[in-house]
Design an enzyme around this catalytic site. Structure first.
Site, PDB file in Angstrom:
ATOM      1  N   LYS A  48      45.658  59.859  36.121  1.00  0.00           N
ATOM      2  CA  LYS A  48      45.309  59.148  37.356  1.00  0.00           C
ATOM      3  C   LYS A  48      45.948  59.709  38.625  1.00  0.00           C
ATOM      4  O   LYS A  48      45.922  59.079  39.682  1.00  0.00           O
ATOM      5  CB  LYS A  48      45.606  57.631  37.265  1.00  0.00           C
ATOM      6  CG  LYS A  48      45.136  56.950  36.006  1.00  0.00           C
ATOM      7  CD  LYS A  48      43.824  57.436  35.489  1.00  0.00           C
ATOM      8  CE  LYS A  48      42.645  57.011  36.356  1.00  0.00           C
ATOM      9  NZ  LYS A  48      41.391  57.668  35.811  1.00  0.00           N
ATOM     10  N   GLY A  50      44.960  62.477  40.127  1.00  0.00           N
ATOM     11  CA  GLY A  50      44.032  63.307  40.895  1.00  0.00           C
ATOM     12  C   GLY A  50      43.555  64.522  40.114  1.00  0.00           C
ATOM     13  O   GLY A  50      43.105  65.513  40.688  1.00  0.00           O
ATOM     14  N   TRP A  53      39.834  65.480  40.641  1.00  0.00           N
ATOM     15  CA  TRP A  53      39.661  66.004  41.998  1.00  0.00           C
ATOM     16  C   TRP A  53      40.074  67.481  42.072  1.00  0.00           C
ATOM     17  O   TRP A  53      39.281  68.334  42.477  1.00  0.00           O
ATOM     18  CB  TRP A  53      40.495  65.150  42.949  1.00  0.00           C
ATOM     19  CG  TRP A  53      40.217  65.350  44.408  1.00  0.00           C
ATOM     20  CD1 TRP A  53      39.239  66.118  44.965  1.00  0.00           C
ATOM     21  CD2 TRP A  53      40.936  64.730  45.474  1.00  0.00           C
ATOM     22  NE1 TRP A  53      39.314  66.017  46.333  1.00  0.00           N
ATOM     23  CE2 TRP A  53      40.336  65.170  46.671  1.00  0.00           C
ATOM     24  CE3 TRP A  53      42.024  63.839  45.546  1.00  0.00           C
ATOM     25  CZ2 TRP A  53      40.807  64.754  47.924  1.00  0.00           C
ATOM     26  CZ3 TRP A  53      42.485  63.428  46.790  1.00  0.00           C
ATOM     27  CH2 TRP A  53      41.875  63.884  47.959  1.00  0.00           C
ATOM     28  N   HIS A 109      47.517  66.556  30.110  1.00  0.00           N
ATOM     29  CA  HIS A 109      48.376  65.496  30.635  1.00  0.00           C
ATOM     30  C   HIS A 109      49.750  65.537  29.959  1.00  0.00           C
ATOM     31  O   HIS A 109      50.547  64.622  30.113  1.00  0.00           O
ATOM     32  CB  HIS A 109      47.754  64.113  30.392  1.00  0.00           C
ATOM     33  CG  HIS A 109      46.581  63.792  31.262  1.00  0.00           C
ATOM     34  ND1 HIS A 109      46.515  64.151  32.591  1.00  0.00           N
ATOM     35  CD2 HIS A 109      45.435  63.109  31.001  1.00  0.00           C
ATOM     36  CE1 HIS A 109      45.371  63.706  33.100  1.00  0.00           C
ATOM     37  NE2 HIS A 109      44.693  63.077  32.151  1.00  0.00           N
ATOM     38  N   SER A 139      45.751  52.415  39.576  1.00  0.00           N
ATOM     39  CA  SER A 139      44.653  53.224  39.075  1.00  0.00           C
ATOM     40  C   SER A 139      44.646  53.265  37.544  1.00  0.00           C
ATOM     41  O   SER A 139      43.597  53.132  36.908  1.00  0.00           O
ATOM     42  CB  SER A 139      44.771  54.640  39.654  1.00  0.00           C
ATOM     43  OG  SER A 139      43.680  55.429  39.256  1.00  0.00           O
TER      44      SER A 139
HETATM   45  P1  A3P Z   1      41.706  55.377  42.071  1.00  0.00           P
HETATM   46  O1  A3P Z   1      41.604  54.678  40.751  1.00  0.00           O
HETATM   47  O2  A3P Z   1      42.922  54.955  42.840  1.00  0.00           O
HETATM   48  O3  A3P Z   1      40.474  55.295  42.896  1.00  0.00           O
HETATM   49  P2  A3P Z   1      42.403  61.304  37.453  1.00  0.00           P
HETATM   50  O4  A3P Z   1      41.288  62.212  37.741  1.00  0.00           O
HETATM   51  O5  A3P Z   1      43.738  61.980  37.358  1.00  0.00           O
HETATM   52  O6  A3P Z   1      42.115  60.393  36.319  1.00  0.00           O
HETATM   53  O7  A3P Z   1      42.598  60.389  38.749  1.00  0.00           O
HETATM   54  C1  A3P Z   1      41.633  59.444  39.113  1.00  0.00           C
HETATM   55  C2  A3P Z   1      41.959  58.917  40.495  1.00  0.00           C
HETATM   56  O8  A3P Z   1      41.658  59.958  41.458  1.00  0.00           O
HETATM   57  C3  A3P Z   1      41.115  57.718  40.866  1.00  0.00           C
HETATM   58  O9  A3P Z   1      41.944  56.944  41.757  1.00  0.00           O
HETATM   59  C4  A3P Z   1      39.961  58.396  41.592  1.00  0.00           C
HETATM   60  O10 A3P Z   1      39.216  57.546  42.418  1.00  0.00           O
HETATM   61  C5  A3P Z   1      40.720  59.445  42.387  1.00  0.00           C
HETATM   62  N1  A3P Z   1      39.857  60.523  42.876  1.00  0.00           N
HETATM   63  C6  A3P Z   1      38.971  61.263  42.181  1.00  0.00           C
HETATM   64  N2  A3P Z   1      38.314  62.116  42.993  1.00  0.00           N
HETATM   65  C7  A3P Z   1      38.796  61.901  44.236  1.00  0.00           C
HETATM   66  C8  A3P Z   1      38.502  62.454  45.524  1.00  0.00           C
HETATM   67  N3  A3P Z   1      37.574  63.396  45.692  1.00  0.00           N
HETATM   68  N4  A3P Z   1      39.203  61.993  46.590  1.00  0.00           N
HETATM   69  C9  A3P Z   1      40.129  61.034  46.448  1.00  0.00           C
HETATM   70  N5  A3P Z   1      40.446  60.458  45.259  1.00  0.00           N
HETATM   71  C10 A3P Z   1      39.781  60.884  44.170  1.00  0.00           C
END
Ligand code: A3P
Length: 297
Positions: A48, A50, A53, A109, A139
């Protein structure tokens, strides 16, 4: 391929001092024997923080021109999750072995001490994204609600201390151990870049430049604009290849994978009392740490 009812909601157990479920330990030997290459890029994050992303940004940086990849290959196949081993789904290690691209983008992870040794021997590049503990707790909590191959989320409000549990007794262990372990590695392993989720939200262009500098890439400004646009939260949320909507074990009606993408959303979840308990626990666990987080921007 379907995951059976009996495979859902696995239990958490201690694995070499780290809380885990069988889905990330059952292929342990094979994962530990993974053969890394010097040009591999390991995306190493706590859940969680990022991961998706940065994975998508990296994928676009290297493979943007491959159009069928963009339209039919979901992110979890482009960037295999090394240690994952869920019945009736391909193992991450096998997907990684089958990658024909260069570089190979691989996600883990694992806490730093679990990383297969060939990554260090091959001096593979590693990119770590870290996120502040309070937003991460929120998250992760919602993720555990919607993802049926994770343990039950429990009740956020059951006791004042419960958000503390969401970053300690969860899959991949304590957030504290994870971030400190990776952060300390930076001083002895130069092929490791640490980025912060909050910095990415604040100024994605600046962070993309940092990333390119680390990788020795110099994309055109047009290409950078395209990447920043495709990797914008609103676009990733709509993108079936990036938003995990193709994975049946995730119930996105409970909570979408692309949930909010904000810094400071913790303020909508923590009560004042929960925040105080959390801060005290945080101070205690981070007092010897030099890594600094922002929980608002
Ligand atoms: P939230 O649950 O706070 O919205 P991971 O990919 O490590 O599982 O993390 C997921 C988190 O990254 C989620 O947070 C998701 O919405 C956020 N996320 C994914 N893509 C994103 C983007 N382009 N910009 C900002 N946050 C992003």
């Amino acid at each position: 391929t379907r995951t059976m009812e009996s495979d859902l909601r696995p239990t958490l157990f201690d694995f070499h001092g780290v809380s885990m479920t069988k889905y990330f330990t059952e292929n342990w030997e094979n994962v530990q024997n993974f053969q890394a290459r010097p040009d591999d890029i390991l995306i190493a994050t706590y859940p969680k923080a990022g991961t998706t992303w940065i994975s998508y940004i990296l994928d676009l940086l290297y493979f943007e021109q491959k159009s069928e990849r963009e339209t039919i290959v979901p992110i979890y196949e482009r960037v295999p999750f090394l240690e994952i081993s869920i019945p009736s789904q391909p193992k991450g290690k096998d997907l990684a072995d089958k990658l024909t691209t260069s570089p190979r983008l691989i996600k883990t992870h694992f806490p730093v001490q679990f990383v297969p040794k060939s990554f260090w021997e091959q001096k593979s590049r590693m990119i770590c994204v870290m996120r502040n503990a309070k937003d991460l707790a929120v998250s992760y909590f919602h993720f555990n609600r919607m993802n049926h191959v994770q343990p039950e989320a429990g009740d956020w409000s059951v006791s004042h201390g419960s958000p503390c549990t969401v970053v300690s007794t969860v899959v991949f262990g304590s957030w504290y151990d994870h971030v400190n372990g990776w952060w300390e590695k930076k001083s002895t392993y130069s092929n490791l870049l640490v980025l912060f989720y909050e910095d990415l939200v604040e100024d994605p262009g600046r962070e993309l430049d940092k990333l390119c500098h680390f990788l020795g890439l110099s994309p055109s400004s047009e290409k950078k604009e395209r990447i920043l646009s495709s990797a914008h939260f609103d676009n990733m949320k709509q993108n079936k290849m990036a938003n995990y909507s193709t994975l049946p074990v995730m119930d996105q009606k409970v909570s979408p994978f692309m949930r909010k993408g904000k810094v400071g959303d913790w303020k909508n979840h923590f009560t004042v009392a929960q925040s105080e308990v959390f801060d005290e626990d945080y101070e205690r666990k981070m007092k010897n740490s030099s890594v600094k987080f922002r929980d608002e921007i």
